[in-house]
Design a protein around this motif. Sequence first.
Motif, PDB file in Angstrom:
ATOM      1  N   ARG A 174       0.832  -1.206   0.000  1.00 21.86           N
ATOM      2  CA  ARG A 174       0.000   0.000   0.000  1.00 21.86           C
ATOM      3  C   ARG A 174       0.868   1.258   0.000  1.00 21.86           C
ATOM      4  O   ARG A 174       0.560   2.244  -0.677  1.00 21.86           O
ATOM      5  N   ALA A 175       1.961   1.229   0.766  1.00 24.60           N
ATOM      6  CA  ALA A 175       2.859   2.382   0.803  1.00 24.60           C
ATOM      7  C   ALA A 175       3.532   2.601  -0.556  1.00 24.60           C
ATOM      8  O   ALA A 175       3.690   3.748  -1.006  1.00 24.60           O
ATOM      9  N   GLU A 176       3.918   1.511  -1.215  1.00 26.49           N
ATOM     10  CA  GLU A 176       4.549   1.647  -2.535  1.00 26.49           C
ATOM     11  C   GLU A 176       3.576   2.225  -3.547  1.00 26.49           C
ATOM     12  O   GLU A 176       3.919   3.119  -4.330  1.00 26.49           O
ATOM     13  N   ALA A 177       2.329   1.710  -3.529  1.00 18.10           N
ATOM     14  CA  ALA A 177       1.321   2.251  -4.448  1.00 18.10           C
ATOM     15  C   ALA A 177       1.018   3.712  -4.128  1.00 18.10           C
ATOM     16  O   ALA A 177       0.847   4.539  -5.027  1.00 18.10           O
ATOM     17  N   GLY A 178       0.971   4.047  -2.830  1.00 15.76           N
ATOM     18  CA  GLY A 178       0.737   5.439  -2.460  1.00 15.76           C
ATOM     19  C   GLY A 178       1.866   6.354  -2.893  1.00 15.76           C
ATOM     20  O   GLY A 178       1.631   7.489  -3.312  1.00 15.76           O
ATOM     21  N   GLY A 179       3.109   5.846  -2.818  1.00 10.92           N
ATOM     22  CA  GLY A 179       4.241   6.648  -3.290  1.00 10.92           C
ATOM     23  C   GLY A 179       4.175   6.894  -4.786  1.00 10.92           C
ATOM     24  O   GLY A 179       4.447   8.006  -5.260  1.00 10.92           O
ATOM     25  N   GLU A 180       3.803   5.868  -5.548  1.00 17.62           N
ATOM     26  CA  GLU A 180       3.677   6.050  -6.996  1.00 17.62           C
ATOM     27  C   GLU A 180       2.566   7.043  -7.316  1.00 17.62           C
ATOM     28  O   GLU A 180       2.698   7.876  -8.227  1.00 17.62           O
ATOM     29  N   LEU A 181       1.464   6.954  -6.576  1.00 18.51           N
ATOM     30  CA  LEU A 181       0.370   7.894  -6.803  1.00 18.51           C
ATOM     31  C   LEU A 181       0.783   9.320  -6.458  1.00 18.51           C
ATOM     32  O   LEU A 181       0.432  10.277  -7.157  1.00 18.51           O
ATOM     33  N   ALA A 182       1.556   9.475  -5.376  1.00 20.21           N
ATOM     34  CA  ALA A 182       2.024  10.812  -5.000  1.00 20.21           C
ATOM     35  C   ALA A 182       2.981  11.373  -6.045  1.00 20.21           C
ATOM     36  O   ALA A 182       2.968  12.581  -6.330  1.00 20.21           O
ATOM     37  N   MET A 183       3.833  10.511  -6.629  1.00 21.18           N
ATOM     38  CA  MET A 183       4.788  10.985  -7.629  1.00 21.18           C
ATOM     39  C   MET A 183       4.091  11.491  -8.881  1.00 21.18           C
ATOM     40  O   MET A 183       4.625  12.346  -9.589  1.00 21.18           O
ATOM     41  N   VAL A 184       2.897  10.964  -9.177  1.00 22.16           N
ATOM     42  CA  VAL A 184       2.157  11.471 -10.340  1.00 22.16           C
ATOM     43  C   VAL A 184       1.849  12.950 -10.153  1.00 22.16           C
ATOM     44  O   VAL A 184       2.081  13.774 -11.051  1.00 22.16           O
ATOM     45  N   ALA A 185       1.336  13.300  -8.967  1.00 20.34           N
ATOM     46  CA  ALA A 185       1.028  14.708  -8.702  1.00 20.34           C
ATOM     47  C   ALA A 185       2.297  15.556  -8.623  1.00 20.34           C
ATOM     48  O   ALA A 185       2.333  16.698  -9.101  1.00 20.34           O
ATOM     49  N   ILE A 186       3.363  14.994  -8.012  1.00 21.01           N
ATOM     50  CA  ILE A 186       4.610  15.750  -7.888  1.00 21.01           C
ATOM     51  C   ILE A 186       5.227  16.001  -9.262  1.00 21.01           C
ATOM     52  O   ILE A 186       5.694  17.106  -9.564  1.00 21.01           O
ATOM     53  N   ASN A 187       5.261  14.973 -10.113  1.00 20.20           N
ATOM     54  CA  ASN A 187       5.807  15.151 -11.463  1.00 20.20           C
ATOM     55  C   ASN A 187       4.996  16.167 -12.260  1.00 20.20           C
ATOM     56  O   ASN A 187       5.557  16.955 -13.029  1.00 20.20           O
ATOM     57  N   ARG A 188       3.672  16.140 -12.081  1.00 16.85           N
ATOM     58  CA  ARG A 188       2.845  17.125 -12.774  1.00 16.85           C
ATOM     59  C   ARG A 188       3.167  18.529 -12.290  1.00 16.85           C
ATOM     60  O   ARG A 188       3.256  19.472 -13.087  1.00 16.85           O
ATOM     61  N   GLU A 189       3.391  18.686 -10.979  1.00 17.46           N
ATOM     62  CA  GLU A 189       3.746  19.998 -10.428  1.00 17.46           C
ATOM     63  C   GLU A 189       5.114  20.459 -10.937  1.00 17.46           C
ATOM     64  O   GLU A 189       5.295  21.630 -11.289  1.00 17.46           O
ATOM     65  N   LEU A 190       6.091  19.532 -10.979  1.00 13.49           N
ATOM     66  CA  LEU A 190       7.424  19.895 -11.455  1.00 13.49           C
ATOM     67  C   LEU A 190       7.391  20.262 -12.932  1.00 13.49           C
ATOM     68  O   LEU A 190       8.078  21.193 -13.371  1.00 13.49           O
ATOM     69  N   THR A 191       6.616  19.517 -13.712  1.00 12.79           N
ATOM     70  CA  THR A 191       6.509  19.831 -15.133  1.00 12.79           C
ATOM     71  C   THR A 191       5.923  21.219 -15.345  1.00 12.79           C
ATOM     72  O   THR A 191       6.386  21.994 -16.191  1.00 12.79           O
ATOM     73  N   ARG A 192       4.889  21.560 -14.548  1.00  6.95           N
ATOM     74  CA  ARG A 192       4.290  22.886 -14.660  1.00  6.95           C
ATOM     75  C   ARG A 192       5.280  23.971 -14.251  1.00  6.95           C
ATOM     76  O   ARG A 192       5.374  25.015 -14.895  1.00  6.95           O
ATOM     77  N   ALA A 193       6.072  23.709 -13.187  1.00  3.49           N
ATOM     78  CA  ALA A 193       7.058  24.694 -12.737  1.00  3.49           C
ATOM     79  C   ALA A 193       8.154  24.895 -13.782  1.00  3.49           C
ATOM     80  O   ALA A 193       8.569  26.031 -14.049  1.00  3.49           O
ATOM     81  N   ARG A 194       8.634  23.776 -14.365  1.00  2.00           N
ATOM     82  CA  ARG A 194       9.665  23.913 -15.405  1.00  2.00           C
ATOM     83  C   ARG A 194       9.131  24.682 -16.610  1.00  2.00           C
ATOM     84  O   ARG A 194       9.851  25.466 -17.237  1.00  2.00           O
ATOM     85  N   GLY A 195       7.863  24.443 -16.951  1.00  4.45           N
ATOM     86  CA  GLY A 195       7.277  25.199 -18.061  1.00  4.45           C
ATOM     87  C   GLY A 195       7.210  26.679 -17.778  1.00  4.45           C
ATOM     88  O   GLY A 195       7.469  27.508 -18.652  1.00  4.45           O
ATOM     89  N   GLN A 196       6.889  27.035 -16.533  1.00  7.64           N
ATOM     90  CA  GLN A 196       6.866  28.453 -16.171  1.00  7.64           C
ATOM     91  C   GLN A 196       8.253  29.072 -16.222  1.00  7.64           C
ATOM     92  O   GLN A 196       8.434  30.209 -16.667  1.00  7.64           O
ATOM     93  N   VAL A 197       9.271  28.303 -15.766  1.00  5.86           N
ATOM     94  CA  VAL A 197      10.648  28.811 -15.815  1.00  5.86           C
ATOM     95  C   VAL A 197      11.078  29.036 -17.255  1.00  5.86           C
ATOM     96  O   VAL A 197      11.676  30.067 -17.595  1.00  5.86           O
ATOM     97  N   ASP A 198      10.779  28.061 -18.130  1.00  2.00           N
ATOM     98  CA  ASP A 198      11.147  28.217 -19.540  1.00  2.00           C
ATOM     99  C   ASP A 198      10.442  29.406 -20.176  1.00  2.00           C
ATOM    100  O   ASP A 198      11.037  30.143 -20.973  1.00  2.00           O
ATOM    101  N   ALA A 199       9.177  29.605 -19.811  1.00  2.00           N
ATOM    102  CA  ALA A 199       8.436  30.741 -20.371  1.00  2.00           C
ATOM    103  C   ALA A 199       9.028  32.065 -19.902  1.00  2.00           C
ATOM    104  O   ALA A 199       9.173  33.009 -20.685  1.00  2.00           O
ATOM    105  N   GLU A 200       9.390  32.142 -18.601  1.00  2.33           N
ATOM    106  CA  GLU A 200       9.993  33.369 -18.084  1.00  2.33           C
ATOM    107  C   GLU A 200      11.349  33.622 -18.739  1.00  2.33           C
ATOM    108  O   GLU A 200      11.680  34.768 -19.083  1.00  2.33           O
ATOM    109  N   ARG A 201      12.150  32.577 -18.927  1.00  5.84           N
ATOM    110  CA  ARG A 201      13.457  32.750 -19.547  1.00  5.84           C
ATOM    111  C   ARG A 201      13.310  33.214 -20.999  1.00  5.84           C
ATOM    112  O   ARG A 201      14.045  34.085 -21.464  1.00  5.84           O
TER     113      ARG A 201
END
Length: 286
Positions: A174-201
């Motif tokens: 259950r902990a492993e599945a929860g970690g994978e589920l959490a990484m989906v949201a984290i990766n989506r957040e990081l992707t959005r942040a990187r896109g904002q950085v690229d747009a600002e640059r």
Amino acid sequence: MKTRTVQRTRLVPHTINGKTEMVLDRYTVDLPVPPRDWDRTVLNAVTATASVLVAAAVVWSTASIGDLLSRVTIAPAAYAAAVAFDLAWILCMAVEWLSRYDPARAELPRKMGHGALVVAMLAVGAHGWLADQVTIGIIGAAVSGIVKTLWTVVLRHHAKPLDDKTQQWVDKQRAEAGGELAMVAINRELTRARGQVDAERHALEMTSPEAPEASPEAPEDEAEVPEGAPQLPSSGPMTIADAVRMAVSCGVTAPDAVLRYVRKVADANAKASSVERTLREVRRTA
């Protein structure tokens, strides 16, 4: 032994005019019917009966508590709030059902359900006491208690406790599945942040003036450097004044050559007017 007829299909070759194709062939088979599982039948009947009793308890409690609350507020709001008293312990039972394979997780909703039940029973009893019907109030409160007790028995029968090692294995999965589920949201957040950085640059690059390329080895630079003069240092950083002095000390005095050198080692966006003014001051003090 009882049997039941089941229709099935299979692919068989069928040839017409020398050409064979695989077609569906329908056929029937007789399968043995397993004996009726009376244990499961009884359990389903008990579960269905408990559900009906829950509905009856909700109706009774809502009517009693709603009438109690309507003494101080309007009836629609009173009866809407009265529903929450029973829904609280019913929802806790539902969460307890979902955690039937994990006693540790089921403990909290079980305790919360008992607490919510006590509050609902006290409210029903208070309604009977205020209406001068203490006996009816006690009996009405006992209705919710009986239904909750019945559901506790049913949930305990449905629960399948696991041994310690199996429970640890389930917790790790259950902990492993929860970690994978959490990484989906984290990766989506990081992707959005990187896109904002690229747009600002990109926006910063579009608004910044382009600096001319500085090439100390260009042919025009060689024409301005006297023969035998020392080579200009290409290391930096340094101030604009220091770069101008360094160029003059190496024999480079042409404004264009000094400007290219300043932009290389000091400030890529140095203005020609500033460099020329500094060059005149250096020549006067030299």
